[in-house]
Design a protein around this motif. Structure first.
Motif, short mmCIF file in Angstrom:
data_model
loop_
_atom_site.label_atom_id
_atom_site.label_comp_id
_atom_site.label_asym_id
_atom_site.label_seq_id
_atom_site.Cartn_x
_atom_site.Cartn_y
_atom_site.Cartn_z
N LEU A 33 0.83 -1.20 0.00
CA LEU A 33 0.00 0.00 0.00
C LEU A 33 0.87 1.26 0.00
O LEU A 33 0.51 2.26 -0.62
N GLU A 34 1.99 1.22 0.71
CA GLU A 34 2.88 2.38 0.74
C GLU A 34 3.40 2.71 -0.66
O GLU A 34 3.53 3.88 -1.03
N ASP A 35 3.68 1.67 -1.46
CA ASP A 35 4.07 1.91 -2.84
C ASP A 35 2.93 2.56 -3.62
O ASP A 35 3.15 3.48 -4.42
N LEU A 36 1.72 2.10 -3.37
CA LEU A 36 0.55 2.67 -4.04
C LEU A 36 0.36 4.13 -3.64
O LEU A 36 0.04 4.98 -4.49
N PRO A 47 -8.46 2.94 -4.10
CA PRO A 47 -9.55 2.06 -4.54
C PRO A 47 -10.34 1.55 -3.34
O PRO A 47 -9.92 1.69 -2.19
N THR A 48 -11.47 0.94 -3.58
CA THR A 48 -12.30 0.42 -2.50
C THR A 48 -11.61 -0.77 -1.83
O THR A 48 -10.66 -1.36 -2.38
N GLU A 49 -12.09 -1.12 -0.65
CA GLU A 49 -11.52 -2.27 0.06
C GLU A 49 -11.68 -3.54 -0.74
O GLU A 49 -10.79 -4.40 -0.74
N ILE A 50 -12.80 -3.69 -1.43
CA ILE A 50 -13.03 -4.89 -2.24
C ILE A 50 -11.97 -4.97 -3.34
O ILE A 50 -11.38 -6.03 -3.59
N GLU A 51 -11.71 -3.82 -3.99
CA GLU A 51 -10.72 -3.80 -5.07
C GLU A 51 -9.31 -4.07 -4.54
O GLU A 51 -8.53 -4.81 -5.16
N LEU A 52 -8.98 -3.49 -3.39
CA LEU A 52 -7.65 -3.68 -2.83
C LEU A 52 -7.45 -5.12 -2.34
O LEU A 52 -6.38 -5.69 -2.51
N SER A 53 -8.48 -5.70 -1.75
CA SER A 53 -8.39 -7.09 -1.30
C SER A 53 -8.12 -8.01 -2.47
O SER A 53 -7.30 -8.94 -2.38
N ALA A 54 -8.81 -7.76 -3.58
CA ALA A 54 -8.60 -8.58 -4.77
C ALA A 54 -7.21 -8.36 -5.35
O ALA A 54 -6.53 -9.30 -5.79
N ARG A 55 -6.75 -7.12 -5.37
CA ARG A 55 -5.44 -6.79 -5.94
C ARG A 55 -4.32 -7.50 -5.20
O ARG A 55 -3.39 -8.03 -5.82
N TYR A 56 -4.40 -7.52 -3.86
CA TYR A 56 -3.31 -8.09 -3.06
C TYR A 56 -3.58 -9.52 -2.60
O TYR A 56 -2.73 -10.12 -1.94
N LEU A 76 -2.73 8.18 5.59
CA LEU A 76 -4.04 8.21 4.93
C LEU A 76 -4.99 9.03 5.78
O LEU A 76 -4.78 9.22 6.98
N ARG A 77 -6.07 9.48 5.17
CA ARG A 77 -7.14 10.12 5.93
C ARG A 77 -8.47 9.84 5.26
O ARG A 77 -8.54 9.62 4.05
N ARG A 78 -9.51 9.82 6.08
CA ARG A 78 -10.85 9.61 5.58
C ARG A 78 -11.38 10.89 4.95
O ARG A 78 -11.18 11.98 5.49
N LEU A 79 -12.06 10.75 3.83
CA LEU A 79 -12.68 11.89 3.17
C LEU A 79 -14.03 11.43 2.66
O LEU A 79 -14.13 10.69 1.68
N GLY A 80 -15.09 11.88 3.36
CA GLY A 80 -16.43 11.39 3.02
C GLY A 80 -16.51 9.90 3.28
O GLY A 80 -16.14 9.42 4.35
N ARG A 81 -16.90 9.15 2.28
CA ARG A 81 -16.99 7.69 2.42
C ARG A 81 -15.77 6.99 1.86
O ARG A 81 -15.73 5.76 1.80
N GLY A 82 -14.76 7.75 1.45
CA GLY A 82 -13.56 7.16 0.89
C GLY A 82 -12.33 7.43 1.72
O GLY A 82 -12.38 8.01 2.81
N THR A 83 -11.18 7.03 1.19
CA THR A 83 -9.90 7.21 1.84
C THR A 83 -8.93 7.81 0.83
O THR A 83 -8.84 7.33 -0.30
N VAL A 84 -8.20 8.84 1.26
CA VAL A 84 -7.25 9.51 0.36
C VAL A 84 -5.87 9.54 1.00
O VAL A 84 -5.72 9.38 2.21
N VAL A 85 -4.87 9.77 0.16
CA VAL A 85 -3.50 9.89 0.63
C VAL A 85 -3.34 11.24 1.32
O VAL A 85 -3.71 12.28 0.77
N ALA A 86 -2.82 11.22 2.54
CA ALA A 86 -2.65 12.45 3.30
C ALA A 86 -1.39 13.17 2.85
O ALA A 86 -0.43 12.56 2.37
N GLY A 87 -1.39 14.49 3.03
CA GLY A 87 -0.19 15.27 2.76
C GLY A 87 0.78 15.17 3.93
O GLY A 87 0.58 14.40 4.87
N ALA A 88 1.83 15.94 3.86
CA ALA A 88 2.83 15.94 4.92
C ALA A 88 2.22 16.43 6.23
O ALA A 88 1.28 17.23 6.24
N LYS A 89 2.76 15.94 7.34
CA LYS A 89 2.30 16.40 8.65
C LYS A 89 2.66 17.87 8.86
O LYS A 89 3.61 18.39 8.28
N ILE A 90 1.88 18.52 9.69
CA ILE A 90 2.15 19.91 10.05
C ILE A 90 3.30 19.92 11.05
O ILE A 90 3.23 19.25 12.08
N GLU A 91 4.34 20.66 10.76
CA GLU A 91 5.48 20.78 11.67
C GLU A 91 5.29 22.01 12.55
O GLU A 91 5.26 23.13 12.07
#
Length: 255
Positions: A33-36, A47-56, A76-91
């Protein structure tokens, strides 16, 4: 003396891999997932959990454990009903500066919403921290912290009413408390700060908008005025998945 072949250099530490070499399946999925995440970039939708489960080729429970780790780490962070890649942490620098100054340096827009501004009598512990008499009136200012409209923390400030008697009338709760102090001719001279990791209470998690299981960074600050007298006590809870803290260190002095 050993005159045999030289020993090979010590191999670098293998990230996350135990010495016995047996790696939990969820951790293998996490590395994939980190590569993704690197391919998708900040803001990219997974992608959805179903898609990721099938992929791996793993069960949904295994996938969810890997996703949970990445969420807790702030990758990662939740956005609505999905999950997106988070940006850098706030320093946030560990310095006698306001939250506004620290977040603004990151190119983000700071914000606050008022939870409570109460006048209450100082209990023995608070009286000692603020250098006032027991039962002397103090302000309790509680605000939710924002960065670019995202809730990222909860701040509670205690200060003697005698120090800022008009706080409930001429202070903008959305603004910087330290900027307000400077406008009143008050300057801070130093502070003692302590950091620890905690879990938010149900109330705190609701105010910040996070699950109670999300690790938090808790900062305790006791500030002094320019003359060295106790001035304020601050308790700030930051989301562990969104914040990191920095400190510049000088060269050690010889003794």
């Amino acid at each position: 003396m050993n005159h045999g072949s030289p020993r090979p250099p010590v191999a670098p530490a293998r990230s996350g891999v135990p010495e016995h070499g047996r790696v939990p399946k969820y951790y293998l999925v996490k590395t994939q997932l980190e590569d993704l995440l690197g391919e998708l970039g900040p803001g990219g939708r997974l992608p959805t959990e179903i898609e990721l489960s099938a992929r791996y080729g793993v069960a949904r429970a295994t996938l969810r454990q890997a996703l949970r780790d990445l969420l807790l780490e702030g990758r990662l962070r939740r956005l609505g009903r999905g999950t997106v890649v988070a940006g850098a942490k706030i320093e946030q620098p560990l310095s006698l500066a306001s939250y506004t100054e620290g977040v603004t340096r990151q190119g983000l827009r700071p914000g606050r919403t008022l939870v409570a501004l109460d006048r209450l009598p100082a209990d023995p512990g608070l009286a000692g921290a603020l250098g006032v008499e027991e039962d002397e009136p103090v302000w309790h200012l509680e605000r939710v912290l924002y960065a670019d409209e995202e809730r990222v923390g909860l701040e509670s400030t205690y200060v003697a009413v005698a120090r800022v008697p008009r706080l409930d009338g001429d202070f903008d709760p959305a603004g910087s408390f330290y900027a307000y102090l400077r406008a009143q001719g008050l300057e801070l001279g130093g502070a003692h700060e302590r950091i620890e990791t905690v879990l938010a209470t149900p109330r705190e998690a609701l105010l910040i908008g996070t699950p109670p299981a999300l690790p938090m960074l808790l900062l305790h600050r006791r500030s002094r005025d320019a003359a060295g007298a106790p001035f304020e006590q601050v308790r700030t809870l930051y989301r562990g998945d969104r914040f990191s803290f920095t400190l510049d260190l000088g060269a050690p002095t010889a003794h």
